[in-house]
Each structure stands twice: as structure tokens, then as C-alpha cells.
Scaffold this motif. Structure first.
Motif, PDB file in Angstrom:
ATOM      1  N   LEU A 254      36.656  39.494  48.954  1.00  0.00           N
ATOM      2  CA  LEU A 254      36.993  40.576  48.028  1.00  0.00           C
ATOM      3  C   LEU A 254      38.235  41.321  48.501  1.00  0.00           C
ATOM      4  O   LEU A 254      39.096  41.684  47.686  1.00  0.00           O
ATOM      5  N   SER A 257      41.089  39.203  47.461  1.00  0.00           N
ATOM      6  CA  SER A 257      41.290  39.199  46.008  1.00  0.00           C
ATOM      7  C   SER A 257      41.914  40.504  45.518  1.00  0.00           C
ATOM      8  O   SER A 257      42.703  40.502  44.570  1.00  0.00           O
ATOM      9  N   LEU A 258      41.566  41.614  46.161  1.00  0.00           N
ATOM     10  CA  LEU A 258      42.085  42.907  45.732  1.00  0.00           C
ATOM     11  C   LEU A 258      43.459  43.217  46.316  1.00  0.00           C
ATOM     12  O   LEU A 258      44.296  43.827  45.652  1.00  0.00           O
ATOM     13  N   THR A 268      44.592  45.845  40.816  1.00  0.00           N
ATOM     14  CA  THR A 268      43.360  45.066  40.910  1.00  0.00           C
ATOM     15  C   THR A 268      42.140  45.968  41.068  1.00  0.00           C
ATOM     16  O   THR A 268      41.093  45.718  40.468  1.00  0.00           O
ATOM     17  N   LEU A 272      38.935  46.208  38.483  1.00  0.00           N
ATOM     18  CA  LEU A 272      37.552  45.927  38.862  1.00  0.00           C
ATOM     19  C   LEU A 272      36.669  47.160  38.660  1.00  0.00           C
ATOM     20  O   LEU A 272      35.531  47.035  38.171  1.00  0.00           O
ATOM     21  N   THR A 294      42.289  37.697  35.362  1.00  0.00           N
ATOM     22  CA  THR A 294      42.257  38.256  36.714  1.00  0.00           C
ATOM     23  C   THR A 294      41.027  39.122  36.914  1.00  0.00           C
ATOM     24  O   THR A 294      40.351  39.056  37.956  1.00  0.00           O
ATOM     25  N   THR A 295      40.708  39.923  35.924  1.00  0.00           N
ATOM     26  CA  THR A 295      39.534  40.785  36.018  1.00  0.00           C
ATOM     27  C   THR A 295      38.258  39.973  36.143  1.00  0.00           C
ATOM     28  O   THR A 295      37.371  40.301  36.946  1.00  0.00           O
ATOM     29  N   LEU A 298      37.964  38.702  39.659  1.00  0.00           N
ATOM     30  CA  LEU A 298      37.573  39.775  40.567  1.00  0.00           C
ATOM     31  C   LEU A 298      36.077  40.077  40.453  1.00  0.00           C
ATOM     32  O   LEU A 298      35.388  40.277  41.462  1.00  0.00           O
ATOM     33  N   HIS A 302      33.246  39.821  43.364  1.00  0.00           N
ATOM     34  CA  HIS A 302      32.383  40.971  43.659  1.00  0.00           C
ATOM     35  C   HIS A 302      30.908  40.594  43.541  1.00  0.00           C
ATOM     36  O   HIS A 302      30.082  40.991  44.388  1.00  0.00           O
TER      37      HIS A 302
END
Length: 308
Positions: A254, A257-258, A268, A272, A294-295, A298, A302
Motif C-alpha cells: 500500500l 501504491s500510494l 492517490t 483512496l 487507479t482508484t 488502490l 487496501h
């Protein structure tokens, strides 16, 4: 004769003037991004404190300080202070490319209720180290408010060199460093030679820096998983170093990714948080919202973390 069993004692936490677990909080905006969502900011701040954050860092990189006005910065401080009360440290970004403006923001932040200020070196103009040192000292002298220096060369275009930090460590108001230099050797040297409280500014370094004596972290990812990140430090403090490492490793996908994509962490993280039903709103231009694809990615990352 029975051999005594060795016992592991928990390490002594480093001095932490603003607590150990700090969140670099986003700045929630209304749906169109035109105004602050102060009610949303208060709800977000209260949740972060309830879920493990010792303190909050407002108006920083994650808080989109380049696109909020001076008045909005003060409004946000007042609103968050009202939400979390007097016992929660609030550090606020005041960094600009202009020493005079930075001094003005420092005084305004103190008046609005901030406990300390976060100061980057002047960006774009790329002053030499002597000028950077003078800038920091001028700001620190301006009000007596505690100062956290912010070494983030990837954004400012200039490093706060270790020798400069060594000299600045003698200033009574300069008490901490948010370290985004990615120079782990320099951080350890300064930890051993000064009383500056070091805070990891890159989430992948949270545990590593804490293990060598840092105060804790100033985390963007804590907007999303405050309890999990706090637990890493708590387990380490208990002497459960293997568990602390396991929890840090679990959070790594995570964090990546963020924070380690072509998109800024503000974008990002807001994407999220919105998907999870928390106050956020869009980023302000020139930043643009993340795409639905992208969301979705994410969210999937998560969900895998929360399933651990």
C-alpha cells in the motif's frame, strides 16, 4: 546449574517532542475544490487521533500548501484545533521561497493555534547552504515556536546538508527534522551527534529509522491506515521486533501504491480516502484526480492489507 534465560528488553523510545506517530494530513476540499471542507477536516482529524496518531501535520506537501491561501491555512489550523483539543500536537507547514513570507506564516500559525512549524528550505531559487541556514535561523527567531526542519530535496531542489543540520541543532527552537533525504547514513550520524528528533518522512523508512533512534514518522499513508502504522512502532517498543517487521512488510504494497507511482501521494491518498467514504474532496489544480482505474487498484491493495 541451570543457565539463566536471556531476556529481551524493549528499547527506550527516542525523545519525541510531538509524539511518535504523526499524520501528514490531507486538506479536504468541497466537491468542486473551491473551498475548504472544514467539517470534513475536523472529522478526519478526530478519526486520525482516535485511531492512533499522536499529532497532526497540516498544510504540508500532502496538505497541498502550494494551492491554499494564507487565510485558508489559518482556518484549517483553527478548525482542527477545535476538533482535537489542546492535548494533540499540531505542526503546520509554513515553508515558502520567501523568508519574509515564511516568517509571516509562522506568526500566523502560532496565533491560529499551532504548536510548531514545519519549514522547508527555500525552493526554486536554490540558495547555498549558508543562506539556507540563515533562512532557518530567521524563521526560528521570529516567534520562538518550535521548528521542525523538512529535508525534501526531491521537491525543493536543494539538500539541507548534514553539516548545516549539525550547526542548526544548536538553536533552541529547532528541535526536529522530517527526513525525506533518503540518506540513511546521514540520518544515523545526526542522530548520534545531536539531540534533534528525527521523523521519517518516507513511509518505507518508518521502522528502519525508528530502530536506530528516530522519534517516529510523519506519514501520508497514515491518512488511510493510522492504526496499522502505529502498531508497527508499538510492537517494536514492546521488543516484538519480528512482529514489527512483519507489520511493516505487510503495509509495503500500500505504501508503494500510494507513494511510489507517477502520481503524487496527495492524489492517490485523496482518491483512496474518497473511495473508503472519508472526507477528502479533489486535489486542486494543477493536480488532477486519479482515474477510476487507479482508484480501483488502490482499493484492491487496501483490501488485501485489511485481510491480513
Amino acid at each position: 546449574m541451570k543457565t539463566p534465560t536471556a531476556t529481551r528488553t524493549a528499547p527506550v523510545p527516542a525523545p519525541a517532542p510531538f509524539g511518535h506517530a504523526l499524520c501528514a494530513m490531507i486538506t479536504p476540499f468541497t466537491a468542486g475544490g473551491e473551498a475548504l471542507d472544514l467539517d470534513g477536516a475536523q472529522r478526519l482529524a478526530a478519526r486520525l487521533v482516535t485511531e492512533g496518531c499522536d499529532g497532526l501535520v497540516l498544510n504540508g506537501t500532502t496538505g497541498e500548501s502550494p494551492t491554499t491561501t494564507d487565510a485558508e491555512k489559518s482556518e484549517l489550523i483553527r478548525a482542527v484545533r477545535e476538533a482535537v483539543g489542546d492535548g494533540v500536537p499540531i505542526v503546520t507547514g509554513v515553508g515558502t521561497a520567501d523568508t519574509r513570507h515564511t516568517v509571516e506564516l509562522t506568526r500566523a500559525a502560532h496565533k491560529a493555534g499551532a504548536d510548531a512549524v514545519l519549514v522547508v528550505p527555500p525552493y526554486y531559487s536554490r540558495p547555498p547552504q549558508e543562506a539556507i541556514e540563515e533562512h532557518f535561523r530567521t524563521v526560528a527567531d521570529a516567534s520562538g515556536v518550535p521548528v521542525m526542519l523538512y529535508d525534501v530535496p526531491a521537491r525543493t531542489g536543494v539538500r539541507v546538508e548534514p553539516d548545516t543540520l549539525l550547526r542548526l541543532a544548536d538553536h533552541p527552537s529547532i528541535v526536529a527534522v522530517k527526513d525525506c533525504s533518503n540518506d540513511f547514513l546521514a540520518a544515523q550520524k545526526l542522530l548520534s551527534r545531536t539531540e534533534l528528533a528525527y521523523y521519517a518522512g518516507s513511509d518505507e523508512h518508518n521502522l528502519a529509522l525508528y530502530a536506530v533512534g528516530a522519534a517516529g514518522y510523519v506519514s501520508t499513508v497514515a491518512n488511510v491506515i493510522p492504526t496499522r502504522l502505529r502498531t508497527v512502532l508499538d510492537e517494536f517498543d514492546k521488543g516484538n521486533t519480528t512482529q514489527a517487521a512483519r507489520l511493516q512488510q505487510q503495509a509495503t504494497p500500500l505504501i508503494e501504491s500510494l507513494m511510489h507511482t507517477p502520481l503524487p501521494g496527495t492524489v492517490t491518498t485523496k482518491s483512496l480516502l474518497t473511495a473508503l467514504g472519508h472526507p477528502a474532496g479533489p486535489p486542486r489544480p494543477p493536480l488532477r484526480p486519479a482515474t477510476p482505474e487507479t482508484t480501483a487498484a488502490l482499493l484492491a491493495t487496501h483490501e488485501r492489507l485489511t485481510a491480513c
